[in-house]
Design a protein around this motif. Structure first.
Motif, PDB file in Angstrom:
ATOM      1  N   ARG A  56       0.828  -1.213   0.000  1.00  0.00           N
ATOM      2  CA  ARG A  56       0.000   0.000   0.000  1.00  0.00           C
ATOM      3  C   ARG A  56       0.866   1.268   0.000  1.00  0.00           C
ATOM      4  NH1 ARG A  56      -3.471  -3.287  -1.054  1.00  0.00           N
ATOM      5  NH2 ARG A  56      -5.633  -3.214  -0.363  1.00  0.00           N
ATOM      6  N   ALA A  57       1.995   1.221   0.695  1.00  0.00           N
ATOM      7  CA  ALA A  57       2.883   2.396   0.711  1.00  0.00           C
ATOM      8  C   ALA A  57       3.425   2.655  -0.696  1.00  0.00           C
ATOM      9  CB  ALA A  57       4.030   2.175   1.706  1.00  0.00           C
ATOM     10  N   ARG A  58       3.781   1.581  -1.399  1.00  0.00           N
ATOM     11  CA  ARG A  58       4.272   1.743  -2.783  1.00  0.00           C
ATOM     12  C   ARG A  58       3.145   2.226  -3.683  1.00  0.00           C
ATOM     13  NH1 ARG A  58       6.964  -2.799  -1.200  1.00  0.00           N
ATOM     14  NH2 ARG A  58       5.456  -4.223  -2.115  1.00  0.00           N
ATOM     15  N   ARG A  59       1.960   1.745  -3.388  1.00  0.00           N
ATOM     16  CA  ARG A  59       0.802   2.104  -4.201  1.00  0.00           C
ATOM     17  C   ARG A  59       0.530   3.617  -4.127  1.00  0.00           C
ATOM     18  NH1 ARG A  59      -4.064  -1.150  -5.734  1.00  0.00           N
ATOM     19  NH2 ARG A  59      -5.492   0.461  -6.418  1.00  0.00           N
TER      20      ARG A  59
ATOM     21  N   ALA B 194      -9.370  12.436   9.566  1.00  0.00           N
ATOM     22  CA  ALA B 194      -9.863  12.619   8.195  1.00  0.00           C
ATOM     23  C   ALA B 194      -9.415  11.469   7.305  1.00  0.00           C
ATOM     24  CB  ALA B 194      -9.363  13.949   7.635  1.00  0.00           C
ATOM     25  N   ALA B 195      -8.178  11.000   7.487  1.00  0.00           N
ATOM     26  CA  ALA B 195      -7.660   9.891   6.674  1.00  0.00           C
ATOM     27  C   ALA B 195      -8.541   8.658   6.851  1.00  0.00           C
ATOM     28  CB  ALA B 195      -6.215   9.585   7.070  1.00  0.00           C
ATOM     29  N   VAL B 196      -8.878   8.365   8.105  1.00  0.00           N
ATOM     30  CA  VAL B 196      -9.697   7.183   8.406  1.00  0.00           C
ATOM     31  C   VAL B 196     -11.093   7.333   7.791  1.00  0.00           C
ATOM     32  CG1 VAL B 196     -10.823   5.925  10.307  1.00  0.00           C
ATOM     33  CG2 VAL B 196      -8.407   6.581  10.493  1.00  0.00           C
ATOM     34  N   ARG B 197     -11.692   8.485   7.989  1.00  0.00           N
ATOM     35  CA  ARG B 197     -13.063   8.698   7.513  1.00  0.00           C
ATOM     36  C   ARG B 197     -13.122   8.707   5.975  1.00  0.00           C
ATOM     37  NH1 ARG B 197     -17.995  11.259   9.050  1.00  0.00           N
ATOM     38  NH2 ARG B 197     -19.265  10.694   7.242  1.00  0.00           N
ATOM     39  N   LEU B 198     -12.140   9.384   5.367  1.00  0.00           N
ATOM     40  CA  LEU B 198     -12.134   9.441   3.892  1.00  0.00           C
ATOM     41  C   LEU B 198     -12.002   8.040   3.308  1.00  0.00           C
ATOM     42  CD1 LEU B 198      -9.839  12.553   3.263  1.00  0.00           C
ATOM     43  CD2 LEU B 198     -12.261  12.363   2.653  1.00  0.00           C
TER      44      LEU B 198
ATOM     45  N   ALA C 172      -3.811   9.529  -1.356  1.00  0.00           N
ATOM     46  CA  ALA C 172      -2.857  10.508  -1.899  1.00  0.00           C
ATOM     47  C   ALA C 172      -3.120  11.891  -1.307  1.00  0.00           C
ATOM     48  CB  ALA C 172      -2.978  10.550  -3.428  1.00  0.00           C
ATOM     49  N   ALA C 173      -4.396  12.253  -1.191  1.00  0.00           N
ATOM     50  CA  ALA C 173      -4.741  13.591  -0.693  1.00  0.00           C
ATOM     51  C   ALA C 173      -4.199  13.810   0.723  1.00  0.00           C
ATOM     52  CB  ALA C 173      -6.257  13.787  -0.725  1.00  0.00           C
ATOM     53  N   VAL C 174      -4.353  12.812   1.603  1.00  0.00           N
ATOM     54  CA  VAL C 174      -3.881  13.023   2.980  1.00  0.00           C
ATOM     55  C   VAL C 174      -2.358  13.073   3.049  1.00  0.00           C
ATOM     56  CG1 VAL C 174      -5.961  12.247   4.173  1.00  0.00           C
ATOM     57  CG2 VAL C 174      -4.218  10.556   3.586  1.00  0.00           C
ATOM     58  N   GLU C 175      -1.679  12.331   2.186  1.00  0.00           N
ATOM     59  CA  GLU C 175      -0.209  12.406   2.159  1.00  0.00           C
ATOM     60  C   GLU C 175       0.266  13.746   1.581  1.00  0.00           C
ATOM     61  OE1 GLU C 175       2.193  10.531   3.527  1.00  0.00           O
ATOM     62  OE2 GLU C 175       0.658   9.226   4.378  1.00  0.00           O
ATOM     63  N   LEU C 176      -0.461  14.275   0.606  1.00  0.00           N
ATOM     64  CA  LEU C 176      -0.104  15.585   0.035  1.00  0.00           C
ATOM     65  C   LEU C 176      -0.274  16.681   1.084  1.00  0.00           C
ATOM     66  CD1 LEU C 176      -1.788  15.051  -3.447  1.00  0.00           C
ATOM     67  CD2 LEU C 176       0.639  15.548  -3.108  1.00  0.00           C
ATOM     68  N   ILE C 177      -1.372  16.625   1.822  1.00  0.00           N
ATOM     69  CA  ILE C 177      -1.593  17.615   2.894  1.00  0.00           C
ATOM     70  C   ILE C 177      -0.497  17.485   3.950  1.00  0.00           C
ATOM     71  CG2 ILE C 177      -3.071  18.176   4.878  1.00  0.00           C
ATOM     72  CD1 ILE C 177      -4.351  19.248   2.396  1.00  0.00           C
TER      73      ILE C 177
ATOM     74  N   ARG D  43       4.079   6.937   5.596  1.00  0.00           N
ATOM     75  CA  ARG D  43       2.784   6.834   4.900  1.00  0.00           C
ATOM     76  C   ARG D  43       1.670   6.356   5.832  1.00  0.00           C
ATOM     77  NH1 ARG D  43       4.573  10.161   1.514  1.00  0.00           N
ATOM     78  NH2 ARG D  43       5.905   9.420  -0.147  1.00  0.00           N
ATOM     79  N   VAL D  44       1.760   6.741   7.105  1.00  0.00           N
ATOM     80  CA  VAL D  44       0.768   6.307   8.093  1.00  0.00           C
ATOM     81  C   VAL D  44      -0.640   6.729   7.687  1.00  0.00           C
ATOM     82  CG1 VAL D  44      -0.015   6.610  10.483  1.00  0.00           C
ATOM     83  CG2 VAL D  44       2.413   6.449   9.984  1.00  0.00           C
ATOM     84  N   ARG D  45      -0.760   7.979   7.208  1.00  0.00           N
ATOM     85  CA  ARG D  45      -2.115   8.488   6.913  1.00  0.00           C
ATOM     86  C   ARG D  45      -2.720   7.760   5.711  1.00  0.00           C
ATOM     87  NH1 ARG D  45       1.584  11.070   8.965  1.00  0.00           N
ATOM     88  NH2 ARG D  45       1.308  12.437  10.779  1.00  0.00           N
ATOM     89  N   ALA D  46      -1.891   7.472   4.716  1.00  0.00           N
ATOM     90  CA  ALA D  46      -2.386   6.706   3.560  1.00  0.00           C
ATOM     91  C   ALA D  46      -2.769   5.291   3.995  1.00  0.00           C
ATOM     92  CB  ALA D  46      -1.314   6.651   2.472  1.00  0.00           C
ATOM     93  N   LEU D  47      -1.941   4.673   4.825  1.00  0.00           N
ATOM     94  CA  LEU D  47      -2.249   3.310   5.286  1.00  0.00           C
ATOM     95  C   LEU D  47      -3.559   3.298   6.064  1.00  0.00           C
ATOM     96  CD1 LEU D  47       1.282   2.009   6.428  1.00  0.00           C
ATOM     97  CD2 LEU D  47       0.083   1.533   4.292  1.00  0.00           C
ATOM     98  N   LEU D  48      -3.781   4.359   6.858  1.00  0.00           N
ATOM     99  CA  LEU D  48      -5.046   4.442   7.605  1.00  0.00           C
ATOM    100  C   LEU D  48      -6.228   4.530   6.644  1.00  0.00           C
ATOM    101  CD1 LEU D  48      -3.946   6.811  10.513  1.00  0.00           C
ATOM    102  CD2 LEU D  48      -4.993   4.550  10.820  1.00  0.00           C
ATOM    103  N   ALA D  49      -6.064   5.291   5.583  1.00  0.00           N
ATOM    104  CA  ALA D  49      -7.158   5.415   4.604  1.00  0.00           C
ATOM    105  C   ALA D  49      -7.433   4.063   3.939  1.00  0.00           C
ATOM    106  CB  ALA D  49      -6.815   6.479   3.561  1.00  0.00           C
TER     107      ALA D  49
END
Ligand code: GRG
Length: 295
Positions: A14-17, A187-191, A75-80, A50-56
């Motif tokens: 998922r991190a690579r993704r 937000a990452a979790v909810r999104l 991607a959005a949460v990692e960009l923020i 990439r914790v926030r992406a993994l949470l999403a």
């Protein structure tokens, strides 16, 4: 497969993704203005847990979401997050020179370009969501905007800056982190969860409590690592809280109580997921990983 290996495989994949989604979404470094695009790519690609992406993605598994639908949210949460780190490292804020094991963006590209790179990454995050194949894009954009604005992450950062040289009590510290660190994690979790089947109000509430507990645990771990870690292990300057005389969980409670607080939050996060069954597997693993992390 051993659970630890299965987790390593899933999280690595998922991190690579998300790396590849962000890479494909950002303008190429060859596109003018090259320096700005280079700075944006420097700050967000090739580093970070990439914790926030993994949470999403993990929350998406809870609601049986297709990972291809979660991609833009991740991607959005990692960009923020990358934007917030660039700005946080600027001389007018935390004034740091090391991030993710390399020079901070303003050291590499200068303050003005770094500031703009942060601004542009934030715009990219909203662009990614606004054009995503989501059931309710408007809701997703609203959710992220509220999480990162003055009632969320930016507000938490302001409270943190205003507290320089003063000591906060535990309730004030917790409020600051609920905005500065946890708002984006929630937000990452909810999104991610919103990319799958609709949730009941109870499920929503449980997920909110999971994300709040894990967001706070993430911060307490950060405070402990600032004391116990090294620049080499953390990839960022260690021991800054003491130098800046910041109130942290460690200064307010001591190391032992801070560790106990991490475990209490860990148990609380796990407990909120009991009603979800096997779909919660990745979120449970993430809770375990966040409290055990060493960097
Ligand atoms: C500038 C609006 C604005 C906000 C900044 C995120 C933030 C708010 C400041 C970062 C400073 C900091 C140390 C916050 C505590 C927790 C945190 C967000 C740590 C960094 O996140 P990690 O550990 O970083 O997930 P990686 O590099 O792994 O992505």
């Amino acid at each position: 497969m051993h659970p630890d290996v299965a987790w390593a495989v899933w999280s690595g994949e998922r991190a690579r993704r998300v790396e590849s989604v962000v890479d494909g979404f950002l303008p190429p470094a060859t596109e003018p203005p090259q320096r700005l695009h280079e700075a944006m790519r420097y700050a967000v690609l090739g580093g970070g847990k990439r914790v926030r992406a993994l949470l999403a993605y993990a929350a998406g598994e809870l609601t049986s979401a297709d990972p291809a639908v979660v991609d833009r949210a991740a991607a959005a949460v990692e960009l923020i997050h990358a934007y917030s780190l660039i700005h946080d490292d600027l001389p007018c804020m935390d004034d740091d020179v090391l991030r993710r094991g390399k020079p901070t963006c303003h050291i590499a590209f200068g303050e003005a370009t770094a500031l703009l790179a942060g601004d542009a990454l934030q715009s990219c995050a909203f662009e990614a969501l606004a054009a995503a194949p989501l059931r309710d894009r408007g809701q997703a954009v609203l959710l992220l905007a509220q999480a990162v604005g003055s009632r969320g992450m930016a507000g938490g950062q302001e409270i943190d800056l205003a507290a320089a040289g003063q000591s906060l009590d535990l309730a004030e510290l917790e409020h600051m982190h609920a905005l500065k660190t946890s708002a984006l994690i929630r937000a990452a979790v909810r999104l991610g969860a919103d990319c799958g089947r609709p949730m009941s109000a109870d499920e929503n509430d449980a997920l909110h409590r999971y994300a709040s507990a894990i967001g706070l645990a993430f911060q307490v771990v950060d405070d402990v690592l600032d004391v116990e870690g090294t620049a080499q292990s953390l990839g960022k300057t260690a021991g800054k809280d003491a130098v800046q005389r910041k109130s942290t969980y460690v200064t307010l409670m001591g190391l032992a109580a801070a560790r106990e607080r991490i475990e209490t939050l860990h148990v609380a996060a796990r407990t909120t997921l009991t009603g979800f069954g096997t779909g919660a597997r990745r979120l449970l693993e993430l809770a375990d990983w966040i409290v055990a992390r060493t960097h």
